[in-house]
Write a protein that holds these residues in place. Structure first.
Motif, mmCIF file in Angstrom:
data_model
loop_
_atom_site.group_PDB
_atom_site.id
_atom_site.type_symbol
_atom_site.label_atom_id
_atom_site.label_comp_id
_atom_site.label_asym_id
_atom_site.label_seq_id
_atom_site.Cartn_x
_atom_site.Cartn_y
_atom_site.Cartn_z
ATOM 1 N N THR A 82 0.747 -1.190 0.000
ATOM 2 C CA THR A 82 0.120 0.058 -0.028
ATOM 3 C C THR A 82 1.002 1.270 -0.141
ATOM 4 O O THR A 82 0.393 2.329 -0.280
ATOM 5 N N VAL A 83 2.243 1.135 0.495
ATOM 6 C CA VAL A 83 2.937 2.349 0.402
ATOM 7 C C VAL A 83 4.087 1.754 0.090
ATOM 8 O O VAL A 83 4.860 0.853 0.705
ATOM 9 N N ILE A 84 5.021 2.207 -1.068
ATOM 10 C CA ILE A 84 6.462 2.064 -1.159
ATOM 11 C C ILE A 84 6.886 3.345 -1.689
ATOM 12 O O ILE A 84 6.632 4.101 -2.794
ATOM 13 N N GLU A 85 7.755 3.697 -0.800
ATOM 14 C CA GLU A 85 8.886 5.144 -1.159
ATOM 15 C C GLU A 85 10.092 5.030 -0.555
ATOM 16 O O GLU A 85 10.267 3.996 0.184
ATOM 17 N N PRO A 86 11.330 5.986 -0.889
ATOM 18 C CA PRO A 86 12.260 5.777 -0.029
ATOM 19 C C PRO A 86 12.066 5.940 1.361
ATOM 20 O O PRO A 86 11.229 6.796 1.900
ATOM 21 N N ASN A 87 12.910 5.081 2.091
ATOM 22 C CA ASN A 87 12.714 5.000 3.554
ATOM 23 C C ASN A 87 11.390 4.344 4.029
ATOM 24 O O ASN A 87 11.319 4.642 5.433
ATOM 25 N N ARG A 88 10.332 4.077 3.441
ATOM 26 C CA ARG A 88 9.025 3.505 3.997
ATOM 27 C C ARG A 88 8.324 2.563 3.084
ATOM 28 O O ARG A 88 8.514 2.823 2.020
ATOM 29 N N ALA A 89 8.014 1.745 3.464
ATOM 30 C CA ALA A 89 6.988 0.723 2.860
ATOM 31 C C ALA A 89 6.084 0.151 4.022
ATOM 32 O O ALA A 89 6.283 -0.094 4.877
ATOM 33 N N GLU A 90 4.786 -0.292 3.048
ATOM 34 C CA GLU A 90 3.571 -0.778 4.094
ATOM 35 C C GLU A 90 3.212 -1.833 3.148
ATOM 36 O O GLU A 90 2.947 -1.900 1.976
ATOM 37 N N VAL A 91 2.824 -2.986 3.975
ATOM 38 C CA VAL A 91 2.219 -4.181 3.370
ATOM 39 C C VAL A 91 1.140 -4.677 4.369
ATOM 40 O O VAL A 91 1.356 -4.669 5.376
ATOM 41 N N VAL A 92 0.068 -4.953 3.761
ATOM 42 C CA VAL A 92 -1.262 -5.468 4.514
ATOM 43 C C VAL A 92 -1.371 -7.004 4.344
ATOM 44 O O VAL A 92 -1.422 -7.380 3.316
ATOM 45 N N ILE A 93 -1.454 -7.566 5.446
ATOM 46 C CA ILE A 93 -1.401 -9.029 5.454
ATOM 47 C C ILE A 93 -3.030 -9.160 5.940
ATOM 48 O O ILE A 93 -3.164 -8.887 7.120
ATOM 49 N N ARG A 94 -3.872 -9.728 5.039
ATOM 50 C CA ARG A 94 -5.372 -10.122 5.756
ATOM 51 C C ARG A 94 -5.237 -11.400 6.507
ATOM 52 O O ARG A 94 -4.769 -12.276 6.332
ATOM 53 N N LYS A 95 -6.380 -11.290 7.636
ATOM 54 C CA LYS A 95 -6.142 -12.276 8.519
ATOM 55 C C LYS A 95 -7.084 -13.317 7.732
ATOM 56 O O LYS A 95 -8.591 -12.827 7.519
ATOM 57 N N ARG A 96 -6.721 -14.315 7.461
ATOM 58 C CA ARG A 96 -7.562 -15.475 6.742
ATOM 59 C C ARG A 96 -6.769 -16.895 7.151
ATOM 60 O O ARG A 96 -5.857 -16.717 7.937
ATOM 61 N N ARG A 97 -7.517 -17.678 6.907
ATOM 62 C CA ARG A 97 -7.285 -19.191 7.424
ATOM 63 C C ARG A 97 -5.867 -19.483 7.119
ATOM 64 O O ARG A 97 -5.395 -20.090 8.030
ATOM 65 N N GLY A 98 -5.342 -19.105 5.744
ATOM 66 C CA GLY A 98 -4.126 -19.642 5.442
ATOM 67 C C GLY A 98 -2.925 -19.007 6.345
ATOM 68 O O GLY A 98 -1.843 -19.615 6.141
ATOM 69 N N VAL A 99 -3.134 -17.926 6.974
ATOM 70 C CA VAL A 99 -2.181 -17.554 7.917
ATOM 71 C C VAL A 99 -2.335 -17.665 9.270
ATOM 72 O O VAL A 99 -1.614 -16.888 10.049
ATOM 73 N N GLN A 100 -3.448 -18.286 9.689
ATOM 74 C CA GLN A 100 -3.958 -18.349 11.165
ATOM 75 C C GLN A 100 -3.030 -19.514 11.790
ATOM 76 O O GLN A 100 -2.745 -20.536 11.228
ATOM 77 N N ASN A 101 -2.747 -19.217 13.213
ATOM 78 C CA ASN A 101 -2.460 -20.411 13.983
ATOM 79 C C ASN A 101 -3.583 -20.830 14.711
ATOM 80 O O ASN A 101 -4.763 -20.688 14.440
ATOM 81 N N HIS A 102 -2.944 -21.771 15.591
ATOM 82 C CA HIS A 102 -4.192 -22.792 16.436
ATOM 83 C C HIS A 102 -5.098 -21.861 17.325
ATOM 84 O O HIS A 102 -6.206 -22.358 17.670
ATOM 85 N N ILE A 103 -4.690 -20.624 17.640
ATOM 86 C CA ILE A 103 -5.786 -19.901 18.108
ATOM 87 C C ILE A 103 -6.414 -18.838 17.399
ATOM 88 O O ILE A 103 -7.119 -17.925 17.919
#
Length: 162
Positions: free
Chosen positions: A41-62
Protein backbone atom coordinates in the motif's frame (compact mmCIF):
# COMPACT_ATOMS: atom_id res chain seq x y z
CA UNK A 1 14.37 5.97 -9.55
CA UNK A 2 14.65 2.27 -8.70
CA UNK A 3 12.85 -0.32 -10.82
CA UNK A 4 10.64 -1.37 -7.91
CA UNK A 5 9.70 2.22 -7.09
CA UNK A 6 9.01 3.00 -10.75
CA UNK A 7 6.85 -0.13 -11.25
CA UNK A 8 4.95 0.51 -8.03
CA UNK A 9 4.28 4.13 -9.01
CA UNK A 10 2.91 3.04 -12.39
CA UNK A 11 0.78 0.22 -10.95
CA UNK A 12 -0.47 2.35 -8.05
CA UNK A 13 -2.04 4.78 -10.54
CA UNK A 14 -4.37 2.06 -11.82
CA UNK A 15 -7.60 2.30 -9.80
CA UNK A 16 -8.76 -0.71 -7.77
CA UNK A 17 -6.37 -3.36 -9.14
CA UNK A 18 -2.98 -1.61 -9.47
CA UNK A 19 -1.69 -2.41 -5.98
CA UNK A 20 -2.88 -6.02 -6.30
CA UNK A 21 -1.16 -6.50 -9.66
CA UNK A 22 2.09 -5.05 -8.29
CA UNK A 23 1.83 -7.19 -5.12
CA UNK A 24 1.37 -10.35 -7.17
CA UNK A 25 4.31 -9.48 -9.43
CA UNK A 26 6.58 -8.66 -6.47
CA UNK A 27 5.70 -12.00 -4.91
CA UNK A 28 6.70 -13.84 -8.07
CA UNK A 29 10.26 -12.54 -7.72
CA UNK A 30 10.41 -13.94 -4.17
CA UNK A 31 7.69 -16.64 -4.30
CA UNK A 32 7.62 -17.38 -0.57
CA UNK A 33 6.08 -13.95 0.02
CA UNK A 34 2.95 -15.11 -1.80
CA UNK A 35 2.16 -17.40 1.13
CA UNK A 36 0.85 -14.34 3.02
CA UNK A 37 -0.77 -12.69 -0.04
CA UNK A 38 0.85 -9.29 0.68
CA UNK A 39 -0.87 -6.14 -0.49
CA UNK A 40 1.64 -3.31 -0.89
CA UNK A 41 0.00 0.00 0.00
CA UNK A 42 3.05 2.28 0.37
CA UNK A 43 6.46 2.08 -1.26
CA UNK A 44 8.71 5.10 -1.11
CA UNK A 45 12.31 5.75 -0.13
CA UNK A 46 12.73 4.90 3.56
CA UNK A 47 9.19 3.52 4.05
CA UNK A 48 7.07 0.62 2.86
CA UNK A 49 3.78 -0.83 4.06
CA UNK A 50 2.25 -4.21 3.34
CA UNK A 51 -1.16 -5.43 4.50
CA UNK A 52 -1.62 -9.08 5.44
CA UNK A 53 -5.27 -10.09 5.60
CA UNK A 54 -6.29 -12.28 8.51
CA UNK A 55 -7.45 -15.40 6.72
CA UNK A 56 -7.34 -19.12 7.41
CA UNK A 57 -4.09 -19.66 5.46
CA UNK A 58 -2.07 -17.47 7.85
CA UNK A 59 -3.74 -18.33 11.16
CA UNK A 60 -2.31 -20.34 14.01
CA UNK A 61 -4.13 -22.72 16.38
CA UNK A 62 -5.73 -19.86 18.38
CA UNK A 63 -7.07 -18.04 15.32
CA UNK A 64 -4.60 -15.16 15.20
CA UNK A 65 -2.13 -14.33 12.43
CA UNK A 66 0.83 -16.68 12.87
CA UNK A 67 4.13 -15.23 14.06
CA UNK A 68 6.03 -16.44 11.00
CA UNK A 69 3.40 -14.96 8.67
CA UNK A 70 3.98 -11.64 10.44
CA UNK A 71 7.74 -11.98 9.93
CA UNK A 72 7.15 -12.80 6.27
CA UNK A 73 5.10 -9.61 5.88
CA UNK A 74 7.76 -7.55 7.64
CA UNK A 75 10.44 -8.97 5.37
CA UNK A 76 8.37 -8.18 2.26
CA UNK A 77 7.97 -4.58 3.44
CA UNK A 78 11.69 -4.36 4.20
CA UNK A 79 12.58 -5.72 0.75
CA UNK A 80 10.44 -3.13 -1.01
CA UNK A 81 11.88 -0.35 1.16
CA UNK A 82 15.44 -1.52 0.46
CA UNK A 83 14.85 -1.60 -3.30
CA UNK A 84 13.28 1.88 -3.19
CA UNK A 85 16.01 3.38 -1.00
CA UNK A 86 19.38 1.86 -1.84
CA UNK A 87 21.86 3.84 -3.97
CA UNK A 88 22.23 2.39 -7.47
CA UNK A 89 25.86 1.35 -6.86
CA UNK A 90 24.98 -0.76 -3.78
CA UNK A 91 23.37 -4.14 -3.15
CA UNK A 92 21.81 -5.66 -0.04
CA UNK A 93 21.02 -8.98 1.57
CA UNK A 94 19.18 -9.70 4.84
CA UNK A 95 21.56 -10.58 7.64
CA UNK A 96 19.21 -11.14 10.56
CA UNK A 97 15.90 -10.33 12.18
CA UNK A 98 14.97 -9.70 15.79
CA UNK A 99 11.33 -9.23 16.74
CA UNK A 100 9.12 -9.14 19.79
CA UNK A 101 5.49 -10.17 19.76
CA UNK A 102 3.62 -7.54 21.75
CA UNK A 103 -0.10 -8.31 21.27
CA UNK A 104 -2.45 -10.75 19.57
CA UNK A 105 -2.65 -10.32 15.81
CA UNK A 106 -6.41 -10.78 15.64
CA UNK A 107 -7.19 -8.59 12.60
CA UNK A 108 -5.61 -7.69 9.28
CA UNK A 109 -2.05 -6.48 9.96
CA UNK A 110 -0.19 -3.60 8.34
CA UNK A 111 3.53 -4.41 8.22
CA UNK A 112 5.69 -1.28 8.19
CA UNK A 113 9.41 -0.94 7.44
CA UNK A 114 11.28 2.34 7.96
CA UNK A 115 14.77 3.77 7.72
CA UNK A 116 16.28 7.23 7.88
CA UNK A 117 17.73 8.74 4.66
CA UNK A 118 21.22 9.15 6.15
CA UNK A 119 21.47 5.39 6.75
CA UNK A 120 21.87 4.80 3.01
CA UNK A 121 24.92 6.98 2.36
CA UNK A 122 28.25 8.25 3.50
CA UNK A 123 30.48 6.57 6.03
CA UNK A 124 27.66 4.31 7.23
CA UNK A 125 28.12 2.15 4.13
CA UNK A 126 31.83 1.82 3.44
CA UNK A 127 33.32 0.12 0.40
CA UNK A 128 33.78 -3.10 2.40
CA UNK A 129 30.15 -3.15 3.42
CA UNK A 130 28.12 -2.22 6.41
CA UNK A 131 25.17 -3.10 8.56
CA UNK A 132 21.96 -1.22 8.00
CA UNK A 133 19.15 -1.59 10.51
CA UNK A 134 15.58 -1.41 9.25
CA UNK A 135 12.91 -0.72 11.86
CA UNK A 136 9.88 -2.95 11.41
CA UNK A 137 6.51 -3.25 13.11
CA UNK A 138 3.10 -4.77 12.52
CA UNK A 139 -0.06 -2.89 13.46
CA UNK A 140 -3.61 -4.17 13.99
CA UNK A 141 -6.67 -2.38 12.61
CA UNK A 142 -7.22 -0.75 16.02
CA UNK A 143 -3.70 0.75 15.96
CA UNK A 144 -2.09 -1.63 18.45
CA UNK A 145 1.41 -2.85 17.61
CA UNK A 146 1.48 -6.67 17.53
CA UNK A 147 5.11 -7.18 16.49
CA UNK A 148 8.13 -4.90 16.43
CA UNK A 149 11.85 -5.17 15.90
CA UNK A 150 14.50 -4.74 13.27
CA UNK A 151 15.88 -6.47 10.22
CA UNK A 152 19.62 -6.11 9.70
CA UNK A 153 20.89 -5.80 6.13
CA UNK A 154 24.42 -6.26 4.84
CA UNK A 155 24.99 -3.56 2.22
CA UNK A 156 27.98 -3.66 -0.14
CA UNK A 157 29.12 -2.15 -3.42
CA UNK A 158 27.85 -3.86 -6.55
CA UNK A 159 30.67 -5.65 -8.35
CA UNK A 160 32.20 -3.31 -10.90
CA UNK A 161 30.41 -0.25 -9.50
CA UNK A 162 32.55 2.74 -8.66
Amino acid sequence: MSKVLDLYAKAHRIPVVGDRVFSFAFSQVAPYFWSVRPLFTVIEPNRAEVVIRKRRGVQNHIGTVHAIALCNGLEAAMGALAEASIPSDKRWIPKGMEVSYTAKADSDITCIAETDPEQWGGAALSESGGDLRVRVRGVRKDGATVIEGEIRLWVTDKPGAT
